[in-house]
Design a protein around this motif. Structure first.
Motif, PDB file in Angstrom:
ATOM      1  N   UNK A 154      13.730  -9.748   0.804  1.00 16.13           N
ATOM      2  CA  UNK A 154      12.416  -9.513   1.397  1.00 16.13           C
ATOM      3  C   UNK A 154      12.186  -8.012   1.572  1.00 16.13           C
ATOM      4  N   UNK A 155      10.928  -7.632   1.549  1.00 15.42           N
ATOM      5  CA  UNK A 155      10.581  -6.221   1.719  1.00 15.42           C
ATOM      6  C   UNK A 155      10.736  -5.845   3.185  1.00 15.42           C
ATOM      7  N   UNK A 156      11.422  -4.765   3.441  1.00 18.98           N
ATOM      8  CA  UNK A 156      11.673  -4.338   4.815  1.00 18.98           C
ATOM      9  C   UNK A 156      10.414  -3.724   5.419  1.00 18.98           C
ATOM     10  N   UNK A 157      10.313  -3.698   6.757  1.00 21.71           N
ATOM     11  CA  UNK A 157       9.170  -3.041   7.399  1.00 21.71           C
ATOM     12  C   UNK A 157       9.027  -1.583   6.984  1.00 21.71           C
ATOM     13  N   UNK A 158      10.140  -0.855   6.861  1.00 23.17           N
ATOM     14  CA  UNK A 158      10.055   0.553   6.462  1.00 23.17           C
ATOM     15  C   UNK A 158       9.433   0.699   5.079  1.00 23.17           C
ATOM     16  N   UNK A 159       9.793  -0.206   4.166  1.00 24.98           N
ATOM     17  CA  UNK A 159       9.213  -0.153   2.828  1.00 24.98           C
ATOM     18  C   UNK A 159       7.725  -0.498   2.868  1.00 24.98           C
ATOM     19  N   UNK A 160       7.347  -1.449   3.719  1.00 23.46           N
ATOM     20  CA  UNK A 160       5.935  -1.804   3.858  1.00 23.46           C
ATOM     21  C   UNK A 160       5.136  -0.632   4.438  1.00 23.46           C
ATOM     22  N   UNK A 161       5.715   0.053   5.422  1.00 23.76           N
ATOM     23  CA  UNK A 161       5.045   1.242   5.969  1.00 23.76           C
ATOM     24  C   UNK A 161       4.838   2.290   4.880  1.00 23.76           C
ATOM     25  N   UNK A 162       5.862   2.495   4.050  1.00 19.45           N
ATOM     26  CA  UNK A 162       5.769   3.481   2.980  1.00 19.45           C
ATOM     27  C   UNK A 162       4.704   3.079   1.962  1.00 19.45           C
ATOM     28  N   UNK A 163       4.672   1.791   1.601  1.00 19.40           N
ATOM     29  CA  UNK A 163       3.643   1.314   0.677  1.00 19.40           C
ATOM     30  C   UNK A 163       2.249   1.502   1.274  1.00 19.40           C
ATOM     31  N   UNK A 164       2.113   1.188   2.552  1.00 22.89           N
ATOM     32  CA  UNK A 164       0.835   1.366   3.237  1.00 22.89           C
ATOM     33  C   UNK A 164       0.367   2.814   3.127  1.00 22.89           C
ATOM     34  N   UNK A 165       1.289   3.748   3.347  1.00 18.70           N
ATOM     35  CA  UNK A 165       0.943   5.165   3.296  1.00 18.70           C
ATOM     36  C   UNK A 165       0.495   5.584   1.904  1.00 18.70           C
ATOM     37  N   UNK A 166       1.084   4.998   0.867  1.00 16.86           N
ATOM     38  CA  UNK A 166       0.700   5.336  -0.510  1.00 16.86           C
ATOM     39  C   UNK A 166      -0.767   4.995  -0.753  1.00 16.86           C
ATOM     40  N   UNK A 167      -1.179   3.797  -0.336  1.00 16.44           N
ATOM     41  CA  UNK A 167      -2.559   3.364  -0.594  1.00 16.44           C
ATOM     42  C   UNK A 167      -3.556   4.166   0.246  1.00 16.44           C
ATOM     43  N   UNK A 168      -3.201   4.439   1.487  1.00 19.51           N
ATOM     44  CA  UNK A 168      -4.114   5.215   2.338  1.00 19.51           C
ATOM     45  C   UNK A 168      -4.226   6.647   1.817  1.00 19.51           C
ATOM     46  N   UNK A 169      -3.112   7.210   1.362  1.00 14.86           N
ATOM     47  CA  UNK A 169      -3.154   8.562   0.787  1.00 14.86           C
ATOM     48  C   UNK A 169      -4.019   8.576  -0.479  1.00 14.86           C
ATOM     49  N   UNK A 170      -3.904   7.544  -1.297  1.00 13.24           N
ATOM     50  CA  UNK A 170      -4.693   7.471  -2.523  1.00 13.24           C
ATOM     51  C   UNK A 170      -6.182   7.332  -2.207  1.00 13.24           C
ATOM     52  N   UNK A 171      -6.512   6.506  -1.215  1.00 16.06           N
ATOM     53  CA  UNK A 171      -7.916   6.359  -0.824  1.00 16.06           C
ATOM     54  C   UNK A 171      -8.478   7.692  -0.344  1.00 16.06           C
ATOM     55  N   UNK A 172      -7.686   8.421   0.439  1.00 20.64           N
ATOM     56  CA  UNK A 172      -8.131   9.722   0.927  1.00 20.64           C
ATOM     57  C   UNK A 172      -8.301  10.701  -0.238  1.00 20.64           C
ATOM     58  N   UNK A 173      -7.377  10.662  -1.199  1.00 21.20           N
ATOM     59  CA  UNK A 173      -7.486  11.576  -2.338  1.00 21.20           C
ATOM     60  C   UNK A 173      -8.762  11.307  -3.140  1.00 21.20           C
ATOM     61  N   UNK A 174      -9.144  10.045  -3.261  1.00 14.49           N
ATOM     62  CA  UNK A 174     -10.353   9.697  -3.999  1.00 14.49           C
ATOM     63  C   UNK A 174     -11.620  10.030  -3.214  1.00 14.49           C
TER      64      UNK A 174
END
Length: 505
Positions: free
Chosen positions: A330-350
């Protein structure tokens, strides 16, 4: 709850920051200016530790000031020529006296004629609701006069032909728009009554024409608006379930609709906050799938990208609180937090001018593997030998930033803070590694090839030929696919400098 103080609990930003919110209920979703394309939306008061969940665009220019799940493209069917056009276009044509409505030239079936009196009675009730609506200001009142005029024409068409599903659909949309135009001081009619009447007409339109996908889509929006008025109640739960079913039907009829998929994900996200805890994670994971599908249809759909980031953040919070992470698969909470940050960073970049995205990024930026966007392990062949025997493929660390993807050798790991372009293959501490520059990428896709080692295959087609890698799992592959596609999309939109500022500033 995460032990990391930076992992604050996800909350939803309220459209009205001054509105009181019960302690046990999350605030409403924060929505940017629907008429905005690249500009700055209204500032949202987002406190530290709070991420506001984004809503879908309202590109039609129709204000949706009190809904969370709104239409990206509310459309109206013109019965002459079967052209679809936006409500703004309808209002303009009605104002200019150019709009056409089926005038009931067809007499309809004998059964429809027998039901004519019933339809007249129902139409009169709907007209009473619309006639009682007053706008917020002079512009709103002018807008409502046009909507009322349109409603009368649709009512006339239905009196002559009760089976005119186009008139039913368009009248439902007028009712829905009138609900948005309702003054907060107005006590009669209620917004809910207008939306309920709109839902009835959408239901009748889809009964007469089961392939009317726009009706299912806007019907789902109206149901969602009714659900929001009921908070976290059993009645709201039933409304959200109905909304998800209508979004599903809309997607079945028109699979190429990222807006419908995004709204479907938002409805599931709302439903997950009401259902029993044992059902929550299943629904949340389904919502993740809808947001991801929306992004796959439109790589620069920043709202779906942001929504995916927030739902992953919420899932990480839930797993941290409940201890749901139990196995290595299963995906760990830390990995989920990191994935979350990737998408939010990408949205901000766009969309770097969106204050909602900027505020969320401040919370999650520290969860990125800085100075990279993503770091993980992929199984790779020896450099220059993509068809090497499976035994020669080795798992090694890869890093992704605004410049591209690069393999990191053990000898290079202490230099991992350098950019891809600053590394030299002639450096005494370097060895030949796999590098994929974002400017060289043609496409990125999953692949199932018998020449690859067992696992989740990843193909990056470049101007220099394909690069094949294997992810640790299919879940891991989804993360790599999205991250690489987002980096390429940001590059294609000439926003790589914004992304660079996020990860290396």
């Amino acid at each position: 709850m995460s032990t990391n103080p930076d992992h604050s609990e996800l909350q939803n930003g309220s459209p009205d920051p001054s509105a009181a919110v019960p302690p046990t209920q999350a605030p409403d979703l924060q929505k940017p200016d629907p008429s905005d394309t690249d500009g700055q939306p209204p500032d949202a008061e987002i406190s530290e530790g709070e991420i506001s969940r984004e809503l879908s665009d309202a590109d039609s220019g129709v204000a949706q000031s009190h809904q969370d799940v709104v239409s990206d493209s509310k459309v109206v069917d013109n019965t002459e020529g079967n052209r679809t056009f936006t409500m703004r276009e309808l209002l303009n044509e009605l104002k200019n006296g150019d709009a056409t409505v089926n005038d009931g030239g067809e007499s309809g079936t004998p059964q429809s004629q027998q039901n004519s009196e019933l339809h007249i009675e129902q139409n009169n009730a709907a007209m009473e609701l619309i006639n009682s609506v007053t706008g917020l200001d002079e512009e709103g009142r002018s807008r409502q006069r046009i909507l009322t005029f349109a409603a009368r024409r649709y009512a006339t068409a239905l009196e002559r032909n009760p089976e005119d599903y186009d008139a039913l659909y368009n009248w439902a949309l007028v009712l829905q728009e009138s609900a948005d135009n309702l003054s907060p001081e107005s006590s009669s009619p209620s917004k809910d009554a207008l939306l309920e009447e709109a839902c009835k007409k959408y239901e009748e339109a889809t009964r007469l024409c089961p392939t009317l996908n726009d009706a299912y889509y806007n019907w789902a929006i109206a149901i969602s608006d009714r659900a929001k008025m009921r908070g976290r109640t059993k009645e709201a739960e039933e409304f959200w379930k109905q909304a998800t079913k209508n979004y599903e039907k809309a997607v079945q009829l028109n699979w190429n609709s990222p807006q419908a998929l995004n709204n479907w994900g938002l409805a599931l996200q709302e439903l997950s906050a009401i259902v029993p805890a044992r059902e929550k994670q299943t629904i949340v994971k389904t919502a993740i799938g809808k947001f991801r599908a929306a992004i796959q249809l439109q790589f620069d759909f920043h709202r779906a990208i942001y929504n995916l980031g927030t739902v992953l953040y919420g899932l990480a919070e839930d797993i941290s609180r409940t201890g749901g992470y139990v196995t290595a698969k299963e995906v760990s909470p830390d990995e989920l937090y990191s994935q979350s940050a990737i998408y939010i960073a990408a949205a901000h970049a766009l969309k770097p001018n969106y204050s909602v995205y900027s505020s969320a990024l401040k919370l999650v930026r520290s969860m990125l593997p800085l100075p990279y966007l993503k770091v993980g392990y992929l199984t790779a062949p020896p450099v220059g030998n993509p068809v090497a025997p499976h035994n020669d493929w080795k798992s090694s660390q890869f890093v992704l930033n605004h410049e591209g993807l690069q393999q990191i050798s053990k000898a290079e790991q202490r230099y991992s803070s350098l950019s891809l372009s600053s590394r030299s293959v002639d450096s005494p501490t370097s060895i030949t590694v796999i590098r994929v520059y974002v400017a060289d990428i043609v496409s990125v896709s999953a692949c199932a090839d018998l020449t690859l080692p067992p696992g989740a295959g990843l193909c990056i087609d470049t101007t220099h030929g394909p690069v094949f890698l294997v992810a640790e799992s299919w879940e891991s592959l989804d993360g790599w696919l999205d991250a690489i596609r987002l980096v390429y999309t940001i590059f294609a939109r000439a926003k790589s400098d914004v992304l660079a500022g996020i990860i290396i500033a």
